[in-house]
Design a protein around this motif. Structure first.
Motif, PDB file in Angstrom:
ATOM      1  N   TYR A  89       0.933  -1.238   0.073  1.00 56.81           N
ATOM      2  CA  TYR A  89       0.200  -0.055   0.020  1.00 56.81           C
ATOM      3  C   TYR A  89       0.964   1.284  -0.092  1.00 56.81           C
ATOM      4  O   TYR A  89       2.274   1.278   0.283  1.00 56.81           O
ATOM      5  CB  TYR A  89      -0.803   0.033   1.330  1.00 56.81           C
ATOM      6  N   SER A  90       0.057   2.219  -0.505  1.00 59.13           N
ATOM      7  CA  SER A  90       0.723   3.934  -0.104  1.00 59.13           C
ATOM      8  C   SER A  90      -0.255   4.547   0.350  1.00 59.13           C
ATOM      9  O   SER A  90      -1.534   4.435   0.143  1.00 59.13           O
ATOM     10  CB  SER A  90       1.097   4.470  -1.445  1.00 59.13           C
ATOM     11  N   ILE A  91       0.095   5.434   1.483  1.00 59.12           N
ATOM     12  CA  ILE A  91      -0.951   6.077   2.243  1.00 59.12           C
ATOM     13  C   ILE A  91      -0.098   7.617   2.467  1.00 59.12           C
ATOM     14  O   ILE A  91       0.810   7.709   2.597  1.00 59.12           O
ATOM     15  CB  ILE A  91      -1.453   5.657   3.534  1.00 59.12           C
ATOM     16  N   SER A  92      -0.907   8.679   2.293  1.00 59.66           N
ATOM     17  CA  SER A  92      -0.476  10.062   2.439  1.00 59.66           C
ATOM     18  C   SER A  92      -1.724  10.826   3.152  1.00 59.66           C
ATOM     19  O   SER A  92      -2.692  10.267   2.943  1.00 59.66           O
ATOM     20  CB  SER A  92      -0.284  10.696   1.225  1.00 59.66           C
ATOM     21  N   ALA A  93      -1.383  11.635   3.749  1.00 62.02           N
ATOM     22  CA  ALA A  93      -2.311  12.575   4.750  1.00 62.02           C
ATOM     23  C   ALA A  93      -1.739  13.937   4.802  1.00 62.02           C
ATOM     24  O   ALA A  93      -0.580  14.136   4.803  1.00 62.02           O
ATOM     25  CB  ALA A  93      -2.339  11.944   6.204  1.00 62.02           C
TER      26      ALA A  93
END
Length: 334
Positions: A89-93
């Motif tokens: 996965y990749s996640i950004s915030a």
């Protein structure tokens, strides 16, 4: 102003949960995230405390987005999603600052030309103080001058400035427009003799406006008289003794805003000024000399030449004088 308060991201993560931590700097920030799972069969479930905004499946990925906030106090906020085992996965915030609130400027404080007094200045400088409760804001002002009444429907000047820091400010009648603009009036204008009313308001850089500050609570703010009175007629000799001289008044002044006459005298043949001896006579407080025709100066020296003159003054302090006259007292015993 940049609305982003903080941001962070994780690329190439594996295994549940897919998570990222953002450290917010501003109280009340909102955190928004996006997660992408590279598994067409993945199931993504939003973490506790987050509100899912979207979740879609595509041929090669599953993706979703959520938000959480407002977060107070500022600090670490972890955004997470439950995904399948071994799912990459990749996640950004990103955290976004709360929308700034804006408070309208306070009503300006009028600092002068606020008592209905007279002035000889037909290009007066009107002083006032602007104040905005929001720190760091720029303000501008709109100022109006009316020569008729306090309804401000007969303006002789209506000027709006450029933005400036709050604090002391001023407007001079007839000043150059500069970065501001005139709706009524112009550079180089002067005020005619008469009564004037004025008011001013502040406008901040979010277009919020204060109330109007009206000078002297709506009564006449100031009165302009920049014109000298008409000069009184020359004094002439009526009678004299060794110790006194009686003078006949000439024609009276026609000044509308008359205040008083003054007679000054000194020994000599010429050159009397307002710094010389002043003659006291209550009749001089009337434009028609209180109906009298003469006045007597006593306490003079015998056989001595004196020079006299009379001035007329208006309420604003303008003045005009007649032509001086020289008279010699009688010899002692005459």
């Amino acid at each position: 102003t940049n609305p982003v308060d903080a941001h962070n991201g994780v690329a190439g993560g594996v295994n549940s949960p897919a998570s990222v931590t953002v450290t917010t700097n501003t109280d009340g920030a909102w955190v928004v995230d996006t997660v992408i799972v590279r598994d067409p069969t993945a199931t993504t479930t939003v973490g506790a405390g987050q509100t899912q905004r979207w979740n879609v499946d595509r041929s090669n990925v599953d993706a979703g987005g959520s938000h959480e906030g407002p977060k107070t106090p500022a600090g670490n906020v972890t955004m997470s999603w439950t995904i399948g085992t071994n799912d990459p996965y990749s996640i950004s915030a990103a955290a976004f600052k709360p929308a700034a609130s804006n408070t309208a400027p306070n009503t300006p404080t009028v600092d002068n030309f606020n008592t209905g007094s007279w002035t000889t200045d037909n290009t007066p400088t009107l002083n006032f103080t602007q104040d905005d409760p929001d720190s760091g804001e720029q303000v501008k002002y709109q100022i109006q001058i009316d020569g008729t009444d306090n309804t401000f429907t007969n303006l002789v000047a209506d000027y709006s400035s450029d933005f400036m820091a709050e604090g002391a400010a001023s407007f001079t009648v007839g000043q150059a427009a500069g970065s501001g603009s005139y709706a009524t009036g112009s550079q180089g204008q002067t005020l005619s003799d008469g009564n004037y009313y004025w008011r001013v308001k502040s406008i901040d850089d979010d277009t919020a406006e204060s109330g109007w500050a009206t000078a002297n609570s709506g009564s006449i703010a100031f009165k302009v008289d920049a014109t000298d009175p008409t000069a009184p007629g020359n004094l002439t000799e009526s009678a004299k003794t060794s110790g006194s001289i009686t003078l006949s008044f000439g024609s009276q002044s026609t000044e509308t805003n008359f205040d008083t006459y003054k007679i000054f005298y000194k020994q000599g043949a010429s050159g009397v000024t307002e710094s010389d001896s002043e003659h006291s006579d209550s009749d001089l407080g009337f434009i028609n000399y209180n109906g009298t025709t003469t006045t007597t100066i006593s306490g003079l020296s015998a056989d001595t030449e004196y020079v006299f003159n009379i001035w007329a003054y208006d309420l604003a302090g303008n003045k005009a004088s007649a032509t001086e006259v020289a008279i010699t007292t009688d010899t002692w015993g005459c």
